[in-house]
Design a protein around this motif. Structure first.
Motif, PDB file in Angstrom:
ATOM      1  N   ASP A 156      97.613  38.462  30.670  1.00  0.00           N
ATOM      2  CA  ASP A 156      96.193  37.485  30.801  1.00  0.00           C
ATOM      3  C   ASP A 156      97.067  36.915  32.274  1.00  0.00           C
ATOM      4  O   ASP A 156      96.496  35.988  32.606  1.00  0.00           O
ATOM      5  CB  ASP A 156      96.292  36.561  29.326  1.00  0.00           C
ATOM      6  CG  ASP A 156      95.336  37.836  28.581  1.00  0.00           C
ATOM      7  OD1 ASP A 156      95.008  38.541  28.497  1.00  0.00           O
ATOM      8  OD2 ASP A 156      94.479  38.161  27.178  1.00  0.00           O
ATOM      9  N   LEU A 159      96.503  37.436  35.185  1.00  0.00           N
ATOM     10  CA  LEU A 159      95.424  36.806  35.690  1.00  0.00           C
ATOM     11  C   LEU A 159      94.772  36.100  35.775  1.00  0.00           C
ATOM     12  O   LEU A 159      94.474  35.522  37.044  1.00  0.00           O
ATOM     13  CB  LEU A 159      94.361  38.274  34.980  1.00  0.00           C
ATOM     14  CG  LEU A 159      94.308  39.491  33.775  1.00  0.00           C
ATOM     15  CD1 LEU A 159      93.451  40.088  33.307  1.00  0.00           C
ATOM     16  CD2 LEU A 159      93.952  40.103  36.099  1.00  0.00           C
ATOM     17  N   ILE A 160      95.284  34.676  34.973  1.00  0.00           N
ATOM     18  CA  ILE A 160      94.476  33.674  35.282  1.00  0.00           C
ATOM     19  C   ILE A 160      95.049  32.654  36.455  1.00  0.00           C
ATOM     20  O   ILE A 160      94.802  32.609  37.262  1.00  0.00           O
ATOM     21  CB  ILE A 160      95.170  32.602  33.884  1.00  0.00           C
ATOM     22  CG1 ILE A 160      94.230  33.335  32.408  1.00  0.00           C
ATOM     23  CG2 ILE A 160      95.023  31.681  33.641  1.00  0.00           C
ATOM     24  CD1 ILE A 160      94.723  33.014  31.471  1.00  0.00           C
ATOM     25  N   ARG A 161      97.057  32.738  36.724  1.00  0.00           N
ATOM     26  CA  ARG A 161      97.361  32.496  37.608  1.00  0.00           C
ATOM     27  C   ARG A 161      97.084  33.318  38.661  1.00  0.00           C
ATOM     28  O   ARG A 161      97.132  33.004  39.843  1.00  0.00           O
ATOM     29  CB  ARG A 161      98.686  33.674  37.542  1.00  0.00           C
ATOM     30  CG  ARG A 161      99.699  32.237  38.396  1.00  0.00           C
ATOM     31  CD  ARG A 161     101.495  32.446  38.406  1.00  0.00           C
ATOM     32  NE  ARG A 161     101.571  32.732  36.574  1.00  0.00           N
ATOM     33  CZ  ARG A 161     102.414  33.434  36.015  1.00  0.00           C
ATOM     34  NH1 ARG A 161     102.970  34.524  36.638  1.00  0.00           N
ATOM     35  NH2 ARG A 161     102.935  33.406  34.417  1.00  0.00           N
ATOM     36  N   TYR A 162      96.786  35.009  39.100  1.00  0.00           N
ATOM     37  CA  TYR A 162      97.050  35.601  40.611  1.00  0.00           C
ATOM     38  C   TYR A 162      95.500  36.184  40.751  1.00  0.00           C
ATOM     39  O   TYR A 162      94.974  36.307  41.962  1.00  0.00           O
ATOM     40  CB  TYR A 162      97.376  36.932  40.361  1.00  0.00           C
ATOM     41  CG  TYR A 162      99.502  36.421  40.215  1.00  0.00           C
ATOM     42  CD1 TYR A 162      99.248  35.624  40.775  1.00  0.00           C
ATOM     43  CD2 TYR A 162      99.616  36.447  38.841  1.00  0.00           C
ATOM     44  CE1 TYR A 162     100.812  36.148  40.760  1.00  0.00           C
ATOM     45  CE2 TYR A 162     101.255  36.360  38.928  1.00  0.00           C
ATOM     46  CZ  TYR A 162     102.246  35.536  40.285  1.00  0.00           C
ATOM     47  OH  TYR A 162     103.238  35.432  40.721  1.00  0.00           O
ATOM     48  N   VAL A 163      94.351  35.262  40.456  1.00  0.00           N
ATOM     49  CA  VAL A 163      93.009  35.914  39.888  1.00  0.00           C
ATOM     50  C   VAL A 163      92.474  34.342  40.188  1.00  0.00           C
ATOM     51  O   VAL A 163      92.134  33.828  39.370  1.00  0.00           O
ATOM     52  CB  VAL A 163      92.387  36.878  39.273  1.00  0.00           C
ATOM     53  CG1 VAL A 163      91.515  37.440  39.509  1.00  0.00           C
ATOM     54  CG2 VAL A 163      93.086  38.428  39.284  1.00  0.00           C
ATOM     55  N   ASP A 164      92.041  34.347  41.807  1.00  0.00           N
ATOM     56  CA  ASP A 164      90.970  32.578  42.134  1.00  0.00           C
ATOM     57  C   ASP A 164      89.556  32.802  41.104  1.00  0.00           C
ATOM     58  O   ASP A 164      89.386  31.724  40.884  1.00  0.00           O
ATOM     59  CB  ASP A 164      90.844  32.672  42.837  1.00  0.00           C
ATOM     60  CG  ASP A 164      92.842  32.978  43.548  1.00  0.00           C
ATOM     61  OD1 ASP A 164      93.742  32.128  42.897  1.00  0.00           O
ATOM     62  OD2 ASP A 164      93.141  33.035  45.183  1.00  0.00           O
ATOM     63  N   SER A 165      89.118  34.580  41.271  1.00  0.00           N
ATOM     64  CA  SER A 165      87.839  34.139  40.965  1.00  0.00           C
ATOM     65  C   SER A 165      87.529  34.570  39.949  1.00  0.00           C
ATOM     66  O   SER A 165      87.690  35.067  38.742  1.00  0.00           O
ATOM     67  CB  SER A 165      86.927  34.865  42.070  1.00  0.00           C
ATOM     68  OG  SER A 165      85.680  35.524  41.413  1.00  0.00           O
ATOM     69  N   ASP A 166      86.523  33.772  39.102  1.00  0.00           N
ATOM     70  CA  ASP A 166      86.411  33.421  37.559  1.00  0.00           C
ATOM     71  C   ASP A 166      85.474  34.545  37.595  1.00  0.00           C
ATOM     72  O   ASP A 166      84.969  35.342  36.186  1.00  0.00           O
ATOM     73  CB  ASP A 166      85.336  32.362  37.256  1.00  0.00           C
ATOM     74  CG  ASP A 166      86.470  31.597  37.045  1.00  0.00           C
ATOM     75  OD1 ASP A 166      87.502  31.478  36.863  1.00  0.00           O
ATOM     76  OD2 ASP A 166      85.533  30.153  37.042  1.00  0.00           O
ATOM     77  N   ARG A 169      87.914  37.412  37.186  1.00  0.00           N
ATOM     78  CA  ARG A 169      89.114  37.040  36.537  1.00  0.00           C
ATOM     79  C   ARG A 169      88.549  37.472  34.901  1.00  0.00           C
ATOM     80  O   ARG A 169      88.811  38.148  34.284  1.00  0.00           O
ATOM     81  CB  ARG A 169      89.075  35.899  36.274  1.00  0.00           C
ATOM     82  CG  ARG A 169      90.178  35.243  35.773  1.00  0.00           C
ATOM     83  CD  ARG A 169      90.816  34.271  35.393  1.00  0.00           C
ATOM     84  NE  ARG A 169      91.396  33.420  36.393  1.00  0.00           N
ATOM     85  CZ  ARG A 169      91.070  32.437  37.096  1.00  0.00           C
ATOM     86  NH1 ARG A 169      90.048  31.143  36.335  1.00  0.00           N
ATOM     87  NH2 ARG A 169      90.615  31.317  38.134  1.00  0.00           N
ATOM     88  N   LEU A 172      88.153  40.705  33.075  1.00  0.00           N
ATOM     89  CA  LEU A 172      89.950  41.135  32.961  1.00  0.00           C
ATOM     90  C   LEU A 172      89.930  41.070  31.963  1.00  0.00           C
ATOM     91  O   LEU A 172      90.733  41.544  31.098  1.00  0.00           O
ATOM     92  CB  LEU A 172      90.231  40.974  34.149  1.00  0.00           C
ATOM     93  CG  LEU A 172      89.915  41.745  35.742  1.00  0.00           C
ATOM     94  CD1 LEU A 172      90.709  41.338  37.508  1.00  0.00           C
ATOM     95  CD2 LEU A 172      89.902  43.443  35.849  1.00  0.00           C
ATOM     96  N   LEU A 173      89.542  39.416  31.880  1.00  0.00           N
ATOM     97  CA  LEU A 173      89.842  39.174  30.510  1.00  0.00           C
ATOM     98  C   LEU A 173      89.367  39.972  29.255  1.00  0.00           C
ATOM     99  O   LEU A 173      90.503  39.649  28.534  1.00  0.00           O
ATOM    100  CB  LEU A 173      90.119  37.464  30.898  1.00  0.00           C
ATOM    101  CG  LEU A 173      90.708  36.638  31.456  1.00  0.00           C
ATOM    102  CD1 LEU A 173      90.424  35.559  31.699  1.00  0.00           C
ATOM    103  CD2 LEU A 173      92.305  36.777  30.996  1.00  0.00           C
TER     104      LEU A 173
END
Length: 181
Positions: A156, A159-166, A169, A172-173
């Motif tokens: 998690d 994902l929060i750090r490296y995936v820019d688009s909400d 993200r 995936l979360l």
């Protein structure tokens, strides 16, 4: 072992095959009920495990994808065995089963009638099934839950750090988070 049922009336075989979702082989009907029961039980177990908050949805998706890949490799090996071309290594088949693809391998063995006679292969295969079942039991233990939570929190955070688009993200979360009970 496959279950064989013989019928004296060969005219009825195709109809009985359709009724029981079986495969007709000559004068026998190969009943795949045990494989279907195991598959339904596995789907039920993974669904309940996710619903009760023990495992993330990602685990179920991983097992499904690896099982499909494993089935594909069994089919490829069966075709190669029939045509005499280059075969898929048994180690590859065992590795895929060990990584969680054993449901697909079991289905392929019964459906394609492939790798069902060689005892040494079957022993290693069932050891990989046993290892997978032990891993699932471990994930449902207290210590396994701790390890799983640490691993999923790391995923998690990444994902929060490296995936820019909400938009990317959030799904995936969703599949990596454990349900709260």
């Amino acid at each position: 072992m496959p279950i064989y049922v013989s019928f004296k009336a060969p005219v009825l075989e195709p109809f009985l095959c359709l009724l029981h979702s079986s495969v007709v082989i000559g004068s026998r009907v190969l009943a795949m009920k045990s494989v279907k029961i195991i598959t339904c039980f596995l789907i039920l177990c993974f669904g309940m495990s996710y619903f009760l908050g023990y495992t993330p949805l990602l685990l179920s998706l991983f097992v499904l994808i690896i099982s499909l890949l494993c089935y594909f490799y069994y089919a490829k090996d069966k075709k190669a065995a029939m045509t005499g071309s280059w075969r898929v290594s048994e180690n590859t088949l065992h590795l895929l089963a060990l990584l969680g693809g054993w449901p697909g391998a079991l289905y392929a063995q019964q459906r394609l009638r492939h790798k069902t006679q060689k005892t040494s292969f079957r022993v290693v295969f069932f050891l990989s099934v046993l290892a997978n079942c032990s891993g699932v039991v471990l994930l449902h233990s207290h210590d396994g839950q701790k390890l799983l939570r640490v691993a999923m929190n790391s995923v998690d955070s990444a994902l929060i750090r490296y995936v820019d688009s909400d938009r990317a993200r959030l799904p995936l979360l969703f599949i990596t988070r454990l349900r709260t009970r």
